[in-house]
Design an enzyme around this catalytic site. Structure first.
Site, PDB file in Angstrom:
ATOM      1  N   CYS A   1       0.820  -1.212   0.000  1.00  0.00           N
ATOM      2  CA  CYS A   1       0.000   0.000   0.000  1.00  0.00           C
ATOM      3  C   CYS A   1       0.855   1.264   0.000  1.00  0.00           C
ATOM      4  O   CYS A   1       0.643   2.162  -0.805  1.00  0.00           O
ATOM      5  CB  CYS A   1      -0.937   0.010   1.206  1.00  0.00           C
ATOM      6  N   HIS A   2       1.802   1.327   0.960  1.00  0.00           N
ATOM      7  CA  HIS A   2       2.627   2.536   1.025  1.00  0.00           C
ATOM      8  C   HIS A   2       4.097   2.229   1.175  1.00  0.00           C
ATOM      9  O   HIS A   2       4.885   3.087   1.546  1.00  0.00           O
ATOM     10  CB  HIS A   2       2.146   3.425   2.194  1.00  0.00           C
ATOM     11  N   GLY A   3       4.479   0.947   0.922  1.00  0.00           N
ATOM     12  CA  GLY A   3       5.901   0.605   0.865  1.00  0.00           C
ATOM     13  C   GLY A   3       6.588   0.444   2.193  1.00  0.00           C
ATOM     14  O   GLY A   3       7.721   0.890   2.363  1.00  0.00           O
TER      15      GLY A   3
END
Lengths: 292, 423, 178
Positions: free
Chosen positions: C142-144
């Protein structure tokens, strides 16, 4: 001009009587079937305003259910954990875990998509005995053995006396907290198997029962094996009468598992309300004393 | 508000600030603290407060149950079982709601008969009375809808019987019934919409109750003598006098309520409703809940289907016209020696009809149901006749006199002379 | 119809005692209405689950549902354990020793709630084909966020390490979570 105390006493009495009489219609409405035979009332450990379940009886009752009734009748609203919790048979947790593991639940979806069976756990409910209604009927000659979870509440006894005594009988039932109509019926049913009288023509595959409305029931006598069919380990005599009593009590618990808590809380609430009403009344008299 | 003084004085800065913008405290003070109530009200007058408690209790328990109940055909019955078995205190809340409905009707019947006995429907309280009839109708609708929700045998078949009434309407009856059902019989679609309406109606009742109390506060309460309030000595401020009496009534009523909830919770219900609904199996005796039994008896007393339905609805509707049926010069039955007998015969008829409503419509039960139905409806024209020909017995000259006696002295005599008794 | 007591203090008390009792009862009645919103008996019964570890080979991981959330159970290889133990605490955004995240004597078993501590997505890394991020553990797409072989956050926006739930070994091959 009436005094206040008389008014209130009269009011309370009228209220109670009025409540009972006015509400007494419910009992007439509560019969399960038309020409229902008269059912005798039994004494139960959980009868009346102070009655509570007898743990040992519930355990024996479960044993009877498991060894006799569960061959045909489901108990799908009861979870295995209910057998452990307070207010019921209170079996030890380990024993129930092992019992649960003997039941299989088909909901384990494998990676390849096939659905496998797994052992039931405490959190699971008793699995259904039949895939669907047709499955049950095809096994039982067209008859459908009903689930027993709430059977003790789904049946009741009818009043067989005169119409003018009926309101009094209802008030008595309310005052003595009679809720065992279903239980009494189950006991009468289980002990009601006899040979049919000579003038009665039995339909195909039916059995004669003195308690069943219409007297012809599709269920065969579950205790046809007579005394000794189920072995009790706690020394209670292994008689059909006792089997019937114990399993009826057990089914009362399955239908109403919170009875113990309900009645004990009930006493506290009634006591509290009584004290509150008296105090409020005394307060009211004091306040109004200035007016007269 | 018969011109009693407004003595509310806001205390503190916030109270004054609020009073200039939304005088809610002033209203509450005027209507529920200072409000003059007749000093001779007996405990039959506590049922208004009791009914308010019933309504609030039903709404609160209902909203909580709505957090757990599932209005789907295959899930409804088991969701109620889930509430009773698994939800924390679910057994208690469900019991309170089911028993509460019966208690609500018990209280409303006592409240209605109080009104009938003491002439509380007579001028200027006609609108108050009619609002009461509307509340009663809304209660009946709510209760009927609610009873279908557990989806037991009685829920299903009761719904089938009642919704089938509408097929009796000529020409459009069938179309209306199918529209109500959302299908060709009572189904899950019916259950779902009955749930939505059951949730809605109590708030309609609440609105009607607000109007009802408003109308009451315009005319003021009636009292056991039926006499108008003529002087300040006839009344006492609502707080603490009427409120302390109301609290006693409420507490005693709660004892009856609690007895049923904790000791005989299923007594007022029907065992057949513990059987899951089955469209293919009709119960041997379909009966509504006890509070509908008198109307059920009237319905079945008429051999014609449409006639029975019309008469049943008429039995409720006719109540709205009571203020005009009754021609008596006095309000309270206490002083009506002839009417008194007919009134109690009416009460007995209602009880008898209730009893008969639970019996099968066979044999002598049918004859008795017809006899009592006839008297039920005859009672209203009889009211008309008796009111004209009856001579009332001797009445006190004022409320104060009825309480303090003639020796109530100056206060009583002054009160009596203050205003002549109006019709 | 006369007053019950002449003593004004007693009279006041008696007048107020009733309403006070009523109010206390009303307050106590509130508790069942509040408590009914708490998890019911069915939910509580599922509050603990047992997981059989025997079928999980070294290097393999399974996901089980517990309290409505996924739980990662991985049988770590020696390589993975060593890598986790070698990390200096100062390098970690949420410093926690590998030892603190496993049970003594059972270092190969890693049990964690598979919910990214950033905004709740489910990190990848359970199956062999999954990308495991830069640190060989798990990676949240999703956001690493990158998690290491002990499930600790190394890089990315997640503030904390993957949560280790309360669990215990009932036998060598069975654990109870919750």
């Amino acid at each position: 001009m009436r005094t206040d105390t008389m008014t209130v006493a009269r009011l309370l009495a009228t209220r109670v009587l009025g409540a009972c009489a006015g509400l007494a219609f419910a009992a007439t409405a509560a019969s399960a079937a038309g020409e229902a035979p008269e059912i005798k009332r039994q004494a139960w450990s959980f009868s009346g305003v102070t009655g509570l379940y007898d743990k040992a009886q519930l355990q024996r009752g479960f044993q009877v259910y498991k060894e006799v009734c569960s061959a045909c009748h489901g108990l799908e609203r009861i979870a295995f954990r209910n057998l452990v919790q307070k207010g019921g048979p209170e079996f030890p947790e380990e024993a129930v875990k092992q019992l649960a593991a003997t039941y299989k639940i088909k909901d384990d979806i494998k990676p390849d998509g096939k659905v496998a069976e797994r052992d039931a756990k405490l959190a699971d409910r008793f699995p259904a005995l039949y895939a669907n209604e047709n499955d049950a009927r095809s096994i039982h000659n067209g008859a459908l053995p009903p689930d027993l979870s709430v059977m003790a509440r789904a049946r009741n006894v009818e009043y067989h006396g005169s119409w003018y005594m009926h309101p009094l009988a209802m008030m008595k039932d309310i005052a003595t907290a009679y809720q065992e109509g279903g239980t009494d019926y189950l006991y009468a049913l289980l002990t009601g198997y006899t040979d049919p009288p000579k003038n009665v023509q039995m339909a195909d595959g039916m059995n004669y029962n003195t308690a069943f409305p219409g007297n012809q029931i599709a269920m065969v006598n579950p205790f046809a094996g007579g005394d000794g069919q189920v072995e009790y380990k706690d020394g209670t005599p292994a008689t059909v009468a006792n089997y019937s009593k114990d399993v009826s009590a057990f089914l009362s618990w399955t239908a109403d598992p919170t009875l113990n808590q309900r009645k004990s809380t009930g006493w506290l609430v009634m006591l509290y309300l009584l004290i509150t009403t008296v105090l409020l009344y005394v307060g009211k008299r004091i306040i109004w004393s200035k007016m007269h | 508000m018969h011109g009693h003084e407004d003595t509310y004085k806001p205390q503190g800065r916030f109270a004054k600030w609020m009073d200039e913008r939304l005088p809610i405290m002033r209203m509450m003070h005027g209507q529920f603290i200072e409000f003059p109530t007749p000093r001779n009200l007996n405990y039959w007058w506590t049922f208004g407060g009791i009914l308010t408690i019933c309504l609030v209790a039903q709404i609160v328990t209902g909203i909580v149950l709505a957090m757990h109940y599932v209005p789907a055909e295959t899930l409804a019955f088991n969701s109620v079982q889930h509430i009773k078995r698994d939800v924390n205190y679910g057994w208690l809340i469900q019991s309170m709601h089911a028993v509460g409905a019966s208690m609500f009707f018990l209280a409303v019947y006592i409240h209605i008969f109080r009104g009938l006995y003491y002439g509380s429907y007579k001028a200027p309280r006609e609108v108050l009375w009619i609002l009461g009839v509307l509340i009663y109708l809304a209660m009946m609708a709510t209760a009927f809808l609610g009873y279908t929700l557990p989806w037991g045998q009685m829920s299903f078949w009761g719904a089938t019987v009642i919704t089938n009434f509408f097929t009796a309407i000529p020409i459009v009856g069938d179309a209306i019934t199918i529209w109500l059902w959302g299908g060709y019989a009572v189904t899950g679609a019916t259950l779902n919409r009955f749930y939505a309406l059951h949730y809605l109606l109590p708030f309609v009742i609440f609105g009607l109750v607000v109007l009802h109390v408003w109308a009451l506060h315009v005319s003021g309460q009636n009292n056991p003598t039926g006499l108008d309030v003529k002087s300040p000595s006839d009344t006492v401020p609502m707080s603490p006098y009427a409120i302390s009496k109301d609290l006693v009534g409420m507490s005693a009523f709660l004892m009856v309520f609690a007895w049923f909830v904790f000791f005989v919770p299923d007594y007022l219900g029907h065992a057949d409703n513990y059987i899951p609904a089955n469209p293919l199996v009709t119960p041997p005796h379909i009966v509504p809940e006890w509070y509908f039994l008198p109307f059920y008896a009237i319905l079945r007393a008429v051999p014609d289907k449409l006639g029975g339905v019309i008469l049943m609805f008429a039995a409720v509707a006719i109540l709205a016209f009571v203020p005009w049926f009754d021609t008596s010069r006095v309000r309270s039955t206490r002083y009506r020696p002839i009417y008194k007998w007919f009134f109690w015969a009416f009460v007995f008829s209602c009880l008898a009809l209730g009893y008969l409503g639970a019996k099968p419509a066979e044999g002598s039960y049918v004859m008795w149901a017809r006899i009592f139905t006839a008297y039920y409806f005859l009672f209203f024209p009889l009211m008309w006749i008796i009111g004209i020909i009856e001579t009332p017995s001797e009445m006190p000259r004022s409320i104060t006199e009825s309480v303090l006696g003639k020796g109530g002295g100056k206060a009583g005599a002054i009160a009596a002379h203050a205003a002549p008794e109006k019709r | 119809m006369s007053a019950h007591a002449d003593d004004p203090n007693r009279r006041d008390f008696l007048t107020l005692a009733g309403p006070a009792f009523f109010a206390v009862g009303a307050a106590m009645t509130a508790w069942p209405f509040i408590h009914q919103m708490n998890p019911d008996a069915g939910a509580l019964a599922l509050a603990s689950i047992e997981v059989d570890l025997a079928p999980i080979q070294p290097g393999q991981a399974i996901t089980v549902m517990w309290r409505g959330k996924p739980v990662f159970v991985r049988n770590r290889t020696k390589d993975e354990i060593d890598k986790a133990a070698a990390v200096k605490l100062a390098d970690l955004p949420d410093p926690q020793a590998d030892q603190a995240r496993i049970k003594k004597g059972k270092e190969n078993w890693l049990v964690m709630v598979g919910v990214c501590t950033h905004l709740g997505c489910i990190p990848k890394g359970q199956s062999l084909a999954d990308t495991k991020g830069d640190y060989g553990g798990w990676f949240c797409p999703c956001h690493g966020s990158h998690y290491d072989t002990a499930g600790r956050i190394r890089k990315g926006p997640a503030p904390r390490n993957l949560e280790v739930p309360a669990y215990e070994f009932m036998t060598d091959t069975k654990i109870k979570i919750g």
